[in-house]
Scaffold this active site. Structure first.
Site, PDB file in Angstrom:
ATOM      1  N   ARG A  51      18.565   8.743  39.329  1.00 49.29           N
ATOM      2  CA  ARG A  51      18.376   7.839  40.474  1.00 49.29           C
ATOM      3  C   ARG A  51      18.466   6.403  39.980  1.00 49.29           C
ATOM      4  O   ARG A  51      19.025   5.532  40.627  1.00 49.29           O
ATOM      5  CB  ARG A  51      17.036   8.089  41.183  1.00 49.29           C
ATOM      6  CG  ARG A  51      16.731   7.007  42.218  1.00 49.29           C
ATOM      7  CD  ARG A  51      15.667   7.349  43.271  1.00 49.29           C
ATOM      8  NE  ARG A  51      14.635   8.248  42.839  1.00 49.29           N
ATOM      9  CZ  ARG A  51      13.598   7.903  42.053  1.00 49.29           C
ATOM     10  NH1 ARG A  51      13.456   6.671  41.629  1.00 49.29           N
ATOM     11  NH2 ARG A  51      12.695   8.805  41.707  1.00 49.29           N
ATOM     12  N   TYR A 104      31.553  -3.910  62.694  1.00 51.49           N
ATOM     13  CA  TYR A 104      31.419  -2.467  62.587  1.00 51.49           C
ATOM     14  C   TYR A 104      30.202  -2.026  63.405  1.00 51.49           C
ATOM     15  O   TYR A 104      29.115  -2.592  63.280  1.00 51.49           O
ATOM     16  CB  TYR A 104      31.251  -2.075  61.116  1.00 51.49           C
ATOM     17  CG  TYR A 104      31.078  -0.603  60.920  1.00 51.49           C
ATOM     18  CD1 TYR A 104      32.118   0.276  61.188  1.00 51.49           C
ATOM     19  CD2 TYR A 104      29.882  -0.074  60.492  1.00 51.49           C
ATOM     20  CE1 TYR A 104      31.964   1.638  61.030  1.00 51.49           C
ATOM     21  CE2 TYR A 104      29.716   1.296  60.323  1.00 51.49           C
ATOM     22  CZ  TYR A 104      30.766   2.138  60.598  1.00 51.49           C
ATOM     23  OH  TYR A 104      30.605   3.487  60.445  1.00 51.49           O
ATOM     24  N   ASP A 176      31.425  -8.492  54.443  1.00 48.26           N
ATOM     25  CA  ASP A 176      31.799  -7.078  54.388  1.00 48.26           C
ATOM     26  C   ASP A 176      33.308  -7.061  54.151  1.00 48.26           C
ATOM     27  O   ASP A 176      34.094  -7.367  55.050  1.00 48.26           O
ATOM     28  CB  ASP A 176      31.418  -6.405  55.715  1.00 48.26           C
ATOM     29  CG  ASP A 176      31.778  -4.913  55.735  1.00 48.26           C
ATOM     30  OD1 ASP A 176      32.683  -4.503  54.985  1.00 48.26           O
ATOM     31  OD2 ASP A 176      31.159  -4.181  56.528  1.00 48.26           O
ATOM     32  N   LYS A 201      36.318   3.833  52.514  1.00 49.97           N
ATOM     33  CA  LYS A 201      37.581   3.480  53.160  1.00 49.97           C
ATOM     34  C   LYS A 201      38.688   3.274  52.120  1.00 49.97           C
ATOM     35  O   LYS A 201      39.015   4.205  51.420  1.00 49.97           O
ATOM     36  CB  LYS A 201      37.356   2.259  54.057  1.00 49.97           C
ATOM     37  CG  LYS A 201      36.078   2.339  54.924  1.00 49.97           C
ATOM     38  CD  LYS A 201      36.105   3.474  55.935  1.00 49.97           C
ATOM     39  CE  LYS A 201      34.750   3.767  56.568  1.00 49.97           C
ATOM     40  NZ  LYS A 201      34.103   2.622  57.208  1.00 49.97           N
TER      41      LYS A 201
HETATM   42  C1  LIG Z   1      32.824   2.295  57.611  1.00 51.12           C
HETATM   43  C2  LIG Z   1      32.344   0.899  57.562  1.00 51.12           C
HETATM   44  C3  LIG Z   1      31.024   0.603  57.216  1.00 51.12           C
HETATM   45  C4  LIG Z   1      29.991   1.699  56.951  1.00 51.12           C
HETATM   46  O1  LIG Z   1      30.272   2.411  55.792  1.00 51.12           O
HETATM   47  P1  LIG Z   1      29.872   3.970  55.586  1.00 51.12           P
HETATM   48  O2  LIG Z   1      30.449   4.265  54.247  1.00 51.12           O
HETATM   49  O3  LIG Z   1      30.493   4.738  56.696  1.00 51.12           O
HETATM   50  O4  LIG Z   1      28.385   4.039  55.616  1.00 51.12           O
HETATM   51  C5  LIG Z   1      30.655  -0.722  57.144  1.00 51.12           C
HETATM   52  N1  LIG Z   1      31.525  -1.710  57.410  1.00 51.12           N
HETATM   53  C6  LIG Z   1      32.797  -1.464  57.748  1.00 51.12           C
HETATM   54  C7  LIG Z   1      33.727  -2.610  58.022  1.00 51.12           C
HETATM   55  C8  LIG Z   1      33.255  -0.154  57.842  1.00 51.12           C
HETATM   56  O5  LIG Z   1      34.527   0.082  58.207  1.00 51.12           O
END
Ligand SMILES: *Cc1c(COP(=O)(O)O)cnc(C)c1O
Length: 381
Positions: A51, A104, A176, A201
């Protein structure tokens, strides 16, 4: 390592051959614990419990930090776990946050439904207009939370300008960077304080693993984030870290192809009579095109568009494509289509972040672009 090219760092940063066996690829350290030489006598790298730290995860963190030009990288179990860790580290009850009016859905839900019960307040601003952001800032503002390009409307925020607004106010700019990836844009170099990723992604890139990451140059913030992650436990397993590490090795070549394909598809959609609007920052008519061209290498693989005949027609298109798979998520090698209003962004319905109901979002994959365009033409016919 810092003066090597992006593609080289993606393959070598944090990924020395294994010192014991010479394994060229970082092993999957599928272990929860580590033998100690006497009490408190941890061996190489201070590993004591997975962890807290795991060597496969460390390799991923060093690779990510190198690509974002960051001093510190921390991997998390998901993008939301990464965002949650940042929010709960930098905000305290009574603090205020500024959020984009296009974001998001899960980030909005976390802030609107979880952080607010914790005594944090927020305001929504149009991040493509610096004055709108400045007007939303209050004395209690500690964070400006920015997506650029934004999800799903592909809005562009001027990162250096927003960093200026944040720093004047004594706040941090968090970007982000999921849509752009460090291949197309490195927000820390443009003045941002923290970068978060859903590595699920483009970074993972193959739609086979969920993960997240936080990058920063601040030593103290890194310690606080590390403490919270170790305390709360939102860590990725070794195999998930390994899949992400593996995916990132090909990020540069994949992103070039995502961008090539998206540029062609954006032009094809623009010319289609059933399409009333195309959102793609690579198009010269996109209002953020100039800013995007300044801070991004290219314009990415995400496109949104509106159907001229309304929501029912948009839903019908999403059901009729065959190569574009109807699914949430994005950034994989395969092309996806979705209806944000009813799928990824259902949680913003009725809020200031609501999206048009005739909107479709494409995650353009790396297939042959002629096949992808033919698929869309057939579905739109
Ligand atoms: C998918 C996404 C998230 C969240 O990520 P997860 O891996 O699904 O928890 C946050 N910001 C953006 C822009 C995303 O496309």
């Amino acid at each position: 390592m810092e003066n090597l090219g992006f593609e080289t760092r993606a393959i070598h940063a944090g990924q020395e051959p294994d010192p014991r066996t010479g394994a060229v690829i970082v092993p999957i350290y599928q272990t929860s614990t580590y033998a100690q030489d006497g009490v408190g006598g941890t061996r190489d790298g201070d590993y004591e419990y997975s962890r807290t730290a795991n060597p496969t995860r460390t390799a991923l963190e060093e690779q990510l930090a190198s690509l974002e030009g960051a001093r510190h990288g921390l991997a998390f179990a998901s993008g939301m776990a990464a965002s949650d860790a940042v929010l709960r580290t930098v905000l305290r009850p009574g603090d205020h946050l500024v959020l984009g009016n296009d974001a998001y859905g899960g980030t909005f839900r976390l802030i609107d439904k979880v952080l607010t019960t914790w005594g944090v307040t927020y305001d929504v601003a149009d991040l493509s207009t610096v004055d709108s952001v400045r007007a939303a800032v209050r004395p209690a503002t500690k964070v400006i939370w920015c997506e650029t390009p934004s999800n799903p409307l592909l809005g562009i925020a001027d990162i250096p300008a927003l960093a200026g607004v944040a720093h004047e106010a004594g706040a941090r700019l968090v970007v982000d960077n999921t849509f752009a990836t460090p291949y197309l844009q490195t927000p820390l170099a443009l003045g941002a304080d923290v970068v978060v990723h859903s590595t699920t992604k483009y970074l993972g890139g193959h739609s086979d693993v969920v993960g997240g990451a936080v990058l920063t140059n601040e030593d103290e913030l890194r310690e606080q984030l590390f403490f919270l992650r170790n305390s709360a436990g939102a860590v990725p397993g070794a195999f998930d870290a390994w899949l992400t590490l593996r995916g990132i090795k090909t990020l540069a070549v994949r992103m070039e192809r995502h961008c090539d394909n998206a540029e062609e598809i954006a032009r094809a959609l623009l010319a289609h009579p059933k399409v009333s609007k195309v959102y793609y920052p690579g198009l010269p008519e996109h209002p953020g095109h100039e800013v995007a061209a300044k801070q991004m290498r290219r314009f990415g693989g995400m496109i949104s568009f509106r159907h001229a005949d309304g929501e029912a027609a948009a839903l019908a298109v999403s059901a009729r494509t065959s190569l574009f798979v109807l699914a949430e998520s994005l950034g994989g090698i395969e092309s996806l289509i979705e209806h944000p209003g009813r799928m990824t962004h259902a949680s913003v319905s009725g809020s200031l972040l609501q999206v048009p109901d005739d909107l479709l979002r494409l995650s353009v994959g790396i297939e042959d672009p002629r096949d992808l365009i033919a698929d869309l033409h057939e579905a739109l016919a």
